[in-house]
Design a protein around this motif. Sequence first.
Motif, short mmCIF file in Angstrom:
data_model
loop_
_atom_site.label_atom_id
_atom_site.label_comp_id
_atom_site.label_asym_id
_atom_site.label_seq_id
_atom_site.Cartn_x
_atom_site.Cartn_y
_atom_site.Cartn_z
N ARG A 169 31.08 -25.09 -22.76
CA ARG A 169 30.92 -25.41 -21.34
C ARG A 169 31.00 -26.92 -21.09
N THR A 203 19.85 -20.92 -22.73
CA THR A 203 20.99 -20.07 -22.35
C THR A 203 21.68 -19.45 -23.56
N TYR A 206 23.44 -15.97 -23.41
CA TYR A 206 23.95 -15.65 -22.07
C TYR A 206 25.46 -15.43 -22.12
N THR A 207 25.97 -14.68 -21.16
CA THR A 207 27.42 -14.59 -21.03
C THR A 207 27.96 -15.93 -20.55
N ARG A 208 29.22 -16.20 -20.85
CA ARG A 208 29.79 -17.52 -20.58
C ARG A 208 29.71 -17.88 -19.11
N SER A 209 29.88 -16.91 -18.23
CA SER A 209 29.89 -17.19 -16.79
C SER A 209 28.52 -17.57 -16.25
N LYS A 210 27.47 -17.29 -17.02
CA LYS A 210 26.11 -17.60 -16.56
C LYS A 210 25.65 -19.00 -16.96
N VAL A 211 26.48 -19.71 -17.76
CA VAL A 211 26.11 -21.05 -18.23
C VAL A 211 26.90 -22.08 -17.43
N CYS A 212 26.21 -23.08 -16.90
CA CYS A 212 26.81 -24.09 -16.04
C CYS A 212 27.70 -25.05 -16.84
N TRP A 217 26.31 -29.46 -14.18
CA TRP A 217 24.90 -29.57 -14.60
C TRP A 217 24.36 -30.95 -14.30
N LYS A 222 20.63 -30.26 -12.50
CA LYS A 222 19.95 -29.11 -13.07
C LYS A 222 19.15 -29.48 -14.32
#
Length: 288
Positions: A169, A203, A206-212, A217, A222
Amino acid sequence: MSYHVEALCDRRRFGSAARKQIAMYLANKASDDGAGIWCSKHTIARHTELSLATVKRTIRDFLDEGLLVETGELRPCDHGHTLVYRLVLEAVSELDSLLPPKGLKETGLTVNPVHDDTPRGVTVTPRRGSPRPPNNPKNNPLKPPTRAEALEAEEVDLDKIWAAYPSDRRRDREGCRRHLAEALGDASVEELAAAAAAYAAETDGYTRSKVCFLDNWLRLAKWRRHVDALRQQKATSTESAEKILRQVAGWVKTRHGMCRHVTSGQVAAAMQRGLITRDEASAAGVLK
């Protein structure tokens, strides 16, 4: 407001007009011990008519040079919250003085009356000046960094956050560098790197789409939740250590049986803080 701190800063050389102006503004907000400075960087920029980037960079430099310290307290402001600072008066006192050396007059002239046998009034002798003119760059040891040095420092700072963030990310280093420069006005590089590591651990799985993404960020601040948690943890740890140290001091003063569990490091720290004296430690048998 403290006239004492203002007078101290007014008589010291800070290296540039911007640095002096910010130092005088901070001194105006300080108590007599230099503490209790509560003003956001946006407020400082507005009142000194300097750019926000200049204010953030100067505050960061003051922290690095030991002229300013963070007390760990947080106060609300229009932009969320701001830290409470303290001017280190001992460090300010060590800066170059603007006052002339003792025995020299401000006029630069010494008036010497002649002997009585030659009544010609007075002889005016100019005071010997500096071998270099006052505006010579060599007179000022504080030199601003070059553009290349500033970019290199920004890259080093970004690398610390970049390495701690989830690898899949990371994107847009230029945008990340720009947002990082804004974030550094409210948090240090070490705090942001620790926040990035905490976010990566949080995270994990977490799935990739849920990580900023890293640039978002930083841009959306955040990191603030993690930085606030780290500061609270540090403040709690400091408070706990202070409580233990005072308890140790009480044992030493009363020669309590628990003195046999007191370490030499605790004794040294209590003596340094002035909680106990060397005689009290020696009488309790804890001084080694």
